[in-house]
Design a protein around this motif. Structure first.
Motif, PDB file in Angstrom:
ATOM      1  N   PHE A 253     -41.088  54.035 -82.429  1.00 23.13           N
ATOM      2  CA  PHE A 253     -40.109  54.956 -82.992  1.00 23.13           C
ATOM      3  C   PHE A 253     -38.712  54.663 -82.446  1.00 23.13           C
ATOM      4  O   PHE A 253     -37.735  54.648 -83.193  1.00 23.13           O
ATOM      5  CB  PHE A 253     -40.498  56.408 -82.697  1.00 23.13           C
ATOM      6  CG  PHE A 253     -39.665  57.402 -83.452  1.00 23.13           C
ATOM      7  CD1 PHE A 253     -39.859  57.611 -84.809  1.00 23.13           C
ATOM      8  CD2 PHE A 253     -38.658  58.118 -82.808  1.00 23.13           C
ATOM      9  CE1 PHE A 253     -39.072  58.520 -85.515  1.00 23.13           C
ATOM     10  CE2 PHE A 253     -37.868  59.028 -83.512  1.00 23.13           C
ATOM     11  CZ  PHE A 253     -38.078  59.227 -84.869  1.00 23.13           C
TER      12      PHE A 253
ATOM     13  N   LEU B   5     -35.743  53.570 -84.797  1.00 28.71           N
ATOM     14  CA  LEU B   5     -34.572  54.442 -84.893  1.00 28.71           C
ATOM     15  C   LEU B   5     -33.287  53.616 -84.775  1.00 28.71           C
ATOM     16  O   LEU B   5     -32.371  53.741 -85.597  1.00 28.71           O
ATOM     17  CB  LEU B   5     -34.629  55.503 -83.791  1.00 28.71           C
ATOM     18  CG  LEU B   5     -33.663  56.667 -83.910  1.00 28.71           C
ATOM     19  CD1 LEU B   5     -33.894  57.441 -85.200  1.00 28.71           C
ATOM     20  CD2 LEU B   5     -33.783  57.602 -82.712  1.00 28.71           C
TER      21      LEU B   5
ATOM     22  N   VAL C 295     -30.795  53.083 -87.971  1.00 26.54           N
ATOM     23  CA  VAL C 295     -29.398  53.533 -87.988  1.00 26.54           C
ATOM     24  C   VAL C 295     -28.473  52.357 -88.319  1.00 26.54           C
ATOM     25  O   VAL C 295     -27.561  52.469 -89.143  1.00 26.54           O
ATOM     26  CB  VAL C 295     -29.003  54.191 -86.644  1.00 26.54           C
ATOM     27  CG1 VAL C 295     -27.508  54.433 -86.579  1.00 26.54           C
ATOM     28  CG2 VAL C 295     -29.753  55.500 -86.445  1.00 26.54           C
TER      29      VAL C 295
ATOM     30  N   ILE D  35     -36.496  55.080 -91.858  1.00 24.02           N
ATOM     31  CA  ILE D  35     -35.470  55.768 -91.081  1.00 24.02           C
ATOM     32  C   ILE D  35     -34.094  55.509 -91.688  1.00 24.02           C
ATOM     33  O   ILE D  35     -33.257  56.402 -91.765  1.00 24.02           O
ATOM     34  CB  ILE D  35     -35.553  55.346 -89.598  1.00 24.02           C
ATOM     35  CG1 ILE D  35     -36.794  56.002 -88.994  1.00 24.02           C
ATOM     36  CG2 ILE D  35     -34.284  55.744 -88.846  1.00 24.02           C
ATOM     37  CD1 ILE D  35     -37.028  55.714 -87.541  1.00 24.02           C
TER      38      ILE D  35
ATOM     39  N   VAL E  39     -31.631  58.497 -92.639  1.00 21.73           N
ATOM     40  CA  VAL E  39     -30.272  58.551 -92.099  1.00 21.73           C
ATOM     41  C   VAL E  39     -29.257  58.599 -93.248  1.00 21.73           C
ATOM     42  O   VAL E  39     -28.297  59.360 -93.225  1.00 21.73           O
ATOM     43  CB  VAL E  39     -30.003  57.337 -91.177  1.00 21.73           C
ATOM     44  CG1 VAL E  39     -28.529  57.229 -90.815  1.00 21.73           C
ATOM     45  CG2 VAL E  39     -30.853  57.439 -89.913  1.00 21.73           C
TER      46      VAL E  39
ATOM     47  N   LEU F 137     -36.488  62.803 -90.032  1.00 22.98           N
ATOM     48  CA  LEU F 137     -36.866  61.894 -88.943  1.00 22.98           C
ATOM     49  C   LEU F 137     -38.143  62.390 -88.269  1.00 22.98           C
ATOM     50  O   LEU F 137     -38.993  61.592 -87.865  1.00 22.98           O
ATOM     51  CB  LEU F 137     -35.735  61.780 -87.918  1.00 22.98           C
ATOM     52  CG  LEU F 137     -34.517  60.966 -88.364  1.00 22.98           C
ATOM     53  CD1 LEU F 137     -33.460  60.932 -87.261  1.00 22.98           C
ATOM     54  CD2 LEU F 137     -34.912  59.551 -88.749  1.00 22.98           C
TER      55      LEU F 137
ATOM     56  N   PHE G 108     -41.548  60.422 -87.731  1.00 21.23           N
ATOM     57  CA  PHE G 108     -42.198  60.351 -86.422  1.00 21.23           C
ATOM     58  C   PHE G 108     -43.689  60.657 -86.547  1.00 21.23           C
ATOM     59  O   PHE G 108     -44.535  59.947 -85.990  1.00 21.23           O
ATOM     60  CB  PHE G 108     -41.532  61.330 -85.446  1.00 21.23           C
ATOM     61  CG  PHE G 108     -42.192  61.366 -84.093  1.00 21.23           C
ATOM     62  CD1 PHE G 108     -41.902  60.397 -83.141  1.00 21.23           C
ATOM     63  CD2 PHE G 108     -43.135  62.346 -83.778  1.00 21.23           C
ATOM     64  CE1 PHE G 108     -42.522  60.406 -81.901  1.00 21.23           C
ATOM     65  CE2 PHE G 108     -43.760  62.362 -82.533  1.00 21.23           C
ATOM     66  CZ  PHE G 108     -43.450  61.394 -81.599  1.00 21.23           C
TER      67      PHE G 108
END
Lengths: 214, 256
Positions: free
Chosen positions: A26, A30, A34, A99, A103, A145, A149
């Motif tokens: 994760f 992440l 991003v 992700i 985002v 998110l 997860f």
């Protein structure tokens, strides 16, 4: 049940691997996600295309296929890495695509007028992201998110299919060795639920903490 | 009441110059061959029916809208097309929007200090002192720690004006600053703008507030279908419009 507790150490090792895979996977996803999202909205066309292509490729092929390709495909072309690392990397790359989209949807909740106002004040692209867009977007990213997860946590179980003795791998071992599928999977289920519930609680807390009046 | 303005002399430096500006959205032409000079210290009010191109014209000056042809210069320098140069120019040109556009996640004080600190590199303390000064000027010193969502529209717009002023801009663009406000809040914003005008700020204002145009403008520019039809002092425009379109526009606006 007693058989499971007698081999508690083995099970604990499986739990440890699952949690390690979850946290590492994760964390890396992440960061990559991003970066991908920033590429996706950047005014530089090649970066934008790179992010679009990445998401299309990684999100549309099943995770199990990626795991097989990474674990059995990479050695074919001479890239042999430790199993756990290879599997975790494949997961991070796969979930990064999701992700990125979470985002991006968060970024879209920032009112365009505010972005325009910041541009009119002389903010450049990176300042705009850092001081205006990401701090506001993060609030609406928390729940999506959190969902990623949970999905990532539960899907670490696919690692068992390529030979990692994480929680599900160990459970299969118990099932086959001692013929106790129901008790073994009951314990395993409880452990997965504990991890994902903790994730859900954390998400709720984060969301409340990031809330502001508007 | 602010003191009456002394007229800007014709010899004052031209701050913004538009020459032959053309702009269309697809087939729809919004600006046709627009020539306009705004001199330093001048208050120019753009009038016209909705869709006449006045907002677009205003937004072209800091390149929030790009133009198809023609030329826009600020202090004699052509508008940079992208990147750092453009950002630097925008930092010198304030803008106040119809919908305020305050940063929702930051306090009023932070809204005002953010650009000076991050864009100009002003020390945080110094920026905060200046922000409090500006808040006092717009009558909102007691709201420094409030969030935009806790303020009325009129208060938000006054904070937005303070935010623009904090960058010490060479001019401020006002894009329909009172159009989203409840009637009882319009005056508190117009009063601040009138005071700014009296203090010699260069302003390009898109508005439907004829009272403000009459009171504060040096020059009124009337647009129709993307073309400048008339330009003159508020007195001459309101009392003796030369074109039928302007007469028609004024009769519709002033009749109620």
């Amino acid at each position: 049940m007693s058989t499971i507790f007698a081999h508690g150490g083995q099970l604990a090792h499986g739990v440890l691997l699952t949690m390690l895979m979850t946290v590492l996977g994760f964390g890396c996803a992440l960061v990559a996600g991003v970066v991908l999202a920033v590429f996706h909205i950047s005014p530089v066309p090649p970066l934008h295309r790179l992010a679009v292509g990445y998401v299309a490729v990684f999100r549309n092929i099943p995770l199990l296929v990626w795991l097989v390709l990474f674990v059995f495909g990479l050695p074919e072309i001479g890239l042999l890495y430790p199993l756990f690392g290879t599997v975790t990397a494949a997961m991070a790359l796969y979930w990064a695509a999701f992700i990125c989209e979470a985002v991006r949807s968060g970024i879209r909740t920032v009112p365009p007028g505010q972005i325009e106002a910041a541009r009119a004040l002389g903010f450049g692209f990176s300042q705009l992201l850092r001081h205006l867009v990401l701090p506001q977007a993060v609030r609406s990213m928390v729940q999506p998110l959190g969902t990623v997860f949970i999905a990532l946590t539960l899907n670490t179980s696919l690692a068992a299919a390529v030979g990692v003795r994480e929680l599900t791998g160990e459970t299969q071992f118990f099932t086959i060795t001692y013929d106790i599928p129901i008790p073994a999977f009951a314990v395993t289920t409880a452990i997965y639920v504990l991890i994902t519930l903790a994730g859900g609680l954390l998400t709720g807390r984060l969301e409340r903490k990031l809330a502001f009046k508007r | 009441m602010p003191s009456p303005r002394t007229p800007v002399p014709d010899s004052a430096d031209v701050l913004v110059r538009l020459r032959g500006v053309h702009k269309s959205f697809g087939d729809h032409v919004v600006l046709r061959d627009v020539d306009l000079d705004v001199r330093s210290g001048e208050v120019v009010v753009l009038l016209g029916a909705s869709g006449s191109g006045k907002s677009t014209l205003c937004r072209c000056v800091n390149r929030l809208e790009t133009i198809d042809s023609g030329e826009i210069t600020i202090e004699g320098r052509a508008l940079p097309s992208e990147g750092r140069e453009l950002a630097r120019l925008r930092a010198d040109v304030g803008m106040v929007f119809q919908s305020f556009n305050l940063f929702g996640h930051r306090s009023v004080l932070d809204n005002i200090t953010l650009a000076p600190v991050k864009v100009r590199g002003v020390a945080r303390r110094e920026a905060a002192d200046r922000a409090r000064e500006l808040l006092t000027r717009v009558g909102l010193a007691h709201k420094a720690q409030a969030y935009p969502g806790e303020l009325s529209g009129g208060q938000q717009q006054r904070v937005a004006i303070a935010r623009a002023l904090a960058m010490n801009p060479k001019l401020i663009l006002f894009d329909e600053p009172t159009s989203a406000l409840d009637p009882e809040m319009i005056n508190e914003v117009l009063d601040v703008m009138t005071e700014l005008a009296a203090d010699g700020m260069t302003m390009l204002v898109v508005t439907h507030e004829m009272g403000f145009a009459r009171r504060a403008a040096d020059r009124v520019v009337f647009l129709d279908q993307g073309r400048i039809l008339e330009t003159g002092t508020p007195g001459s425009f309101f009392d003796a419009p030369r074109t039928d379109r302007a007469r028609d526009f004024l009769s519709k606006i002033l009749s109620h």
